[in-house]
Enzyme design. Sequence first.
Site, PDB file in Angstrom:
ATOM      1  N   GLU A   1       0.195  -2.191 -12.898  1.00 29.70           N
ATOM      2  CA  GLU A   1      -0.887  -3.102 -13.299  1.00 29.70           C
ATOM      3  C   GLU A   1      -1.548  -2.623 -14.590  1.00 29.70           C
ATOM      4  O   GLU A   1      -1.960  -3.434 -15.430  1.00 29.70           O
ATOM      5  CB  GLU A   1      -1.900  -3.244 -12.144  1.00 29.70           C
ATOM      6  CG  GLU A   1      -1.308  -4.077 -11.007  1.00 29.70           C
ATOM      7  CD  GLU A   1      -1.790  -3.714  -9.610  1.00 29.70           C
ATOM      8  OE1 GLU A   1      -2.826  -3.055  -9.459  1.00 29.70           O
ATOM      9  OE2 GLU A   1      -1.083  -4.092  -8.655  1.00 29.70           O
TER      10      GLU A   1
ATOM     11  N   GLY B   1       2.425  -6.046  -3.572  1.00 25.52           N
ATOM     12  CA  GLY B   1       1.541  -7.120  -3.147  1.00 25.52           C
ATOM     13  C   GLY B   1       2.260  -8.415  -2.798  1.00 25.52           C
ATOM     14  O   GLY B   1       1.627  -9.455  -2.644  1.00 25.52           O
TER      15      GLY B   1
ATOM     16  N   ASN C   1      -4.072   3.449  -2.639  1.00 32.14           N
ATOM     17  CA  ASN C   1      -4.606   2.947  -3.909  1.00 32.14           C
ATOM     18  C   ASN C   1      -5.422   1.701  -3.583  1.00 32.14           C
ATOM     19  O   ASN C   1      -4.867   0.635  -3.345  1.00 32.14           O
ATOM     20  CB  ASN C   1      -3.446   2.621  -4.857  1.00 32.14           C
ATOM     21  CG  ASN C   1      -3.920   1.965  -6.144  1.00 32.14           C
ATOM     22  OD1 ASN C   1      -5.128   1.893  -6.417  1.00 32.14           O
ATOM     23  ND2 ASN C   1      -2.973   1.491  -6.947  1.00 32.14           N
TER      24      ASN C   1
END
Length: 253
Positions: A100, A176, A9
Site C-alpha cells: 500500500e 484484503g 498490521n
Amino acid sequence: MRQPLVAGNWKMNGDNASTESLVNGIISGRDDVTNAEVLICPPYILIPRAASVLERRGAANIAIGAQDLDINANGAYTGQISASMLKDAGCSYVIIGHSERRSIYGESDADVAEKFKVAQAGGLIPVVCVGETLAEREANETESVVARQLDAVIDAAGVEALADSVIAYEPVWAIGTGMTATPEQAQDVHAFIRNRIAGLNADVAAGVRILYGGSMKPDNAESLIGMADIDGGLIGGASLDAESFLGICKAAN
Ligand code: 13P
C-alpha cells in the site's frame, strides 16, 4: 530453528477505545502461545495507548511495531515520524515497503531500501514487504518482481543485514481480497526468496524469517505456516479481532 512470528498490521484502523480492548483481548490469550513471537503494529497515534496497556498488564511478550517511518532523524519534515520517535514510543519493529505504501504513496525500491537501513540504524527490526500484483503473476513475473524488490535492499544494506530483519511475502492480489495464496503458491515464492539469499549467504538464509501475508485467517493459517519456508504471518483484517488474531497465533505455535 526459526521462531514463528505472527504480526498484526492494523493499517489505518482503530481508536483509543478499540486499542484498549483489542490489546487486552490479545493479552488474555497470549500465554497459550508459547512458541511463537507476537507483534502488533498499530497506527502511529495508537502506539502509546497499546504500549501503556501492555505495560499496565505486564505483557512484555507482545512486541510493538510501526507501519512506516521517515528516513530523516528529525527536523522540518511536517507530518513525518522518525525511527528514534518510534523507539521512544516502545517500538522494536517497523514494517517497510508495504504494497500500500508502494502503490498508493509511490515508494520506490530505493526508498524502501533507504528506510530499511534507517530502521536498522535506529535499532528497529525492519519487516520488509515484497510481492507481485495479479498482472505481474499472470505475466509470469512473480520471481523477477520479488527478486528486484529484495535485491534493492540487499544491494543497499548488504546481505548480512537481513539477519536482523524479517521478510514478508505479500502477493498484492491476496491482500484484503479473501483470495489467499495456496500453501504451495506461497511456499514456492518463500523458497525462491530463501534460495536467492542462500546464494549470497547460507547462514543468513537459514536464519531469516519469511512471513506470508494476504488474507491469512485462523482457518488457513496452519496449512500456510506448516510449509517449510513459511515462518509466520503478517495479518491485516484478521488482526483487528483478538479471537481471530489469537487463532492465527495458536496455529503458528
Ligand atoms: P489482509 O490480511 O487483510 O489480507 O492484509 C494483509 C496485509 O496487507 C498485511 O500487511
